[in-house]
Design an enzyme around this catalytic site. Structure first.
Site, short mmCIF file in Angstrom:
data_model
loop_
_atom_site.label_atom_id
_atom_site.label_comp_id
_atom_site.label_asym_id
_atom_site.label_seq_id
_atom_site.Cartn_x
_atom_site.Cartn_y
_atom_site.Cartn_z
N ARG A 50 -16.86 49.89 -36.42
CA ARG A 50 -18.22 49.61 -36.75
C ARG A 50 -18.99 50.92 -37.05
O ARG A 50 -19.76 50.88 -37.98
CB ARG A 50 -19.04 48.91 -35.59
CG ARG A 50 -20.23 48.41 -36.02
CD ARG A 50 -21.08 47.59 -35.00
NE ARG A 50 -21.05 47.98 -33.84
CZ ARG A 50 -21.54 47.43 -32.60
NH1 ARG A 50 -21.98 46.38 -32.52
NH2 ARG A 50 -21.84 48.29 -31.82
N LYS A 149 -25.59 50.31 -37.42
CA LYS A 149 -26.23 51.04 -36.04
C LYS A 149 -26.63 52.31 -36.35
O LYS A 149 -25.81 53.27 -36.06
CB LYS A 149 -25.19 50.92 -35.30
CG LYS A 149 -25.63 50.84 -33.70
CD LYS A 149 -24.45 50.05 -32.65
CE LYS A 149 -24.80 50.50 -31.41
NZ LYS A 149 -25.94 49.91 -30.92
N GLU A 182 -33.01 38.82 -31.55
CA GLU A 182 -31.95 39.52 -30.55
C GLU A 182 -33.13 40.27 -29.73
O GLU A 182 -34.38 39.88 -29.56
CB GLU A 182 -31.04 40.52 -31.08
CG GLU A 182 -31.61 41.56 -32.15
CD GLU A 182 -30.77 42.57 -32.81
OE1 GLU A 182 -29.58 42.65 -32.46
OE2 GLU A 182 -30.99 43.29 -33.86
N1 PXG Z 1 -28.75 44.36 -30.92
C1 PXG Z 1 -28.97 45.57 -31.00
C2 PXG Z 1 -30.15 45.89 -31.94
C3 PXG Z 1 -28.16 46.56 -30.52
O1 PXG Z 1 -28.81 47.94 -30.14
C4 PXG Z 1 -26.77 44.95 -29.37
C5 PXG Z 1 -27.33 44.11 -30.27
C6 PXG Z 1 -25.37 44.71 -28.65
O2 PXG Z 1 -24.18 45.04 -29.51
P1 PXG Z 1 -23.00 45.48 -28.57
O3 PXG Z 1 -21.90 45.84 -29.78
O4 PXG Z 1 -23.25 46.69 -27.66
O5 PXG Z 1 -22.64 44.44 -27.70
C7 PXG Z 1 -27.02 46.24 -29.70
C8 PXG Z 1 -26.40 47.43 -28.77
C9 PXG Z 1 -29.42 50.99 -24.76
C10 PXG Z 1 -28.35 50.81 -25.88
O6 PXG Z 1 -29.51 52.14 -24.31
C11 PXG Z 1 -28.26 49.57 -26.35
C12 PXG Z 1 -27.12 49.47 -27.26
C13 PXG Z 1 -26.34 50.26 -27.45
C14 PXG Z 1 -26.55 51.45 -26.92
C15 PXG Z 1 -27.23 51.69 -26.08
O7 PXG Z 1 -30.02 50.18 -24.38
N2 PXG Z 1 -27.42 48.09 -27.84
#
Ligand code: PXG
Length: 291
Positions: A50, A149, A182
């Site tokens: 990703r 991301k 989300e």
């Molecule tokens: N939506 C968004 C906008 C994200 O940033 C997810 C969904 C979930 O994706 P994954 O692949 O992790 O299942 C994310 C990921 C934090 C933090 O510090 C949050 C994420 C990544 C890293 C840190 O809150 N979110």
């Protein structure tokens, strides 16, 4: 703490980047958050893939192959002797001039930090979260593709600020058409009256979470009917169950949205089952860090 920075391992004090780095000046770059469970990096390949897809979209050349980045990630965890951890991988456009032109940045900066993260207190994983919807809308998929991301998380931070100002630990975001998309850093699932598991489809404008994909797989294995379909706040309010997923958040039950109780006001059976399955799977799956 040993931090990977452009091929070197440095202490927290030594690991510094230029103020001319376009990641700092413009949020020009991409990142990943990955977990280590029980000495294994969970979904390492998927996170690396990703990261490269996000970089590919923004024409950012990562100065490592996917294999080299995976090896550097494993080495970072190993050097910090961690069994359970959170890894933040950041690739920025690198140092350049003032001015947007990314061509002035000759080499991307690569950072890998392995540390701990705790988004929510442990008791909320048992009791469930009370969340809210916010007025801040998701950026349209027609402007900046939410599947990238990117280092530009300002919209997500505004969501978090709005939530915390109203006393909520997390929020749900709607897109410009009013569909639920989300959380600020998580994906959302609901269980409807028929017992089906629903999550918004990626075309509505979400980050395609790796935890979300894992939960979809586990749910199908459990024999649940799963649909990626648009739904609104009303569907959320009348849901039997709701939970959020993310690498940092893991699976966390939601028991109230905008003061509307979800189901019985406690984590439901489908949520509990999937939390359980996820916990087991995460401890066994993954790339071993230590030989
Ligand atoms: N939506 C968004 C906008 C994200 O940033 C997810 C969904 C979930 O994706 P994954 O692949 O992790 O299942 C994310 C990921 C934090 C933090 O510090 C949050 C994420 C990544 C890293 C840190 O809150 N979110």
């Amino acid at each position: 703490m040993q931090i990977y920075l452009d091929g070197q391992f440095l202490s927290r004090e030594e690991a510094k980047i230029s103020v001319f780095d376009h990641g700092f000046l413009y949020g020009d770059g991409v990142f990943e958050g990955t977990r280590v469970y029980n000495g294994r990096i969970f979904k390492l390949k998927e996170h690396v893939a990703r990261l490269f897809e996000s970089a590919h979209h923004i024409l950012l050349q990562i100065p490592l192959t996917e294999e080299e980045l995976a090896a550097a990630t494993l080495e970072t965890v190993r050097r910090n002797k961690l069994q359970d951890a959170y890894i933040r991988t950041v690739v920025s456009r690198g140092p350049g001039d003032l001015g947007l032109d990314p061509q002035k940045c000759s080499l991307a900066t690569v950072v890998i930090i392995a540390d701990k993260i705790s988004l929510f207190p442990q008791e909320l994983y048992e009791k469930g979260l009370k969340i809210m919807t916010v007025t801040t809308r998701q950026r349209s998929a027609n402007t900046q593709e939410p599947r990238i991301k990117s280092l530009n998380y300002l919209n997500n931070i505004l969501v978090k600020i709005e939530a915390s100002q109203t006393g909520s630990m997390e929020a749900v975001v709607l897109n410009d058409q009013g569909f639920v998309v989300e959380g600020s850093g998580s994906n959302i699932f609901i269980v409807n009256k028929k017992g089906e598991l629903l999550t918004p489809p990626s075309y509505l404008g979400i980050l395609e979470g790796i935890t979300r994909n894992t939960v979809l797989e586990l749910a199908r294995e459990e024999g649940l009917t799963v649909h990626k379909v648009p739904f609104t706040r009303h569907d959320l309010y009348i849901a039997q169950e709701c939970f959020l997923t993310g690498t940092a958040a893991e699976l966390i039950p939601v028991i109230s949205v905008d003061s509307r109780t979800i189901g019985k006001g406690s984590p439901g059976p489908v949520t509990k089952k999937l939390m359980d399955r996820f916990g087991q799977y995460a401890r066994q799956d993954g790339t071993p860090v230590y030989p």
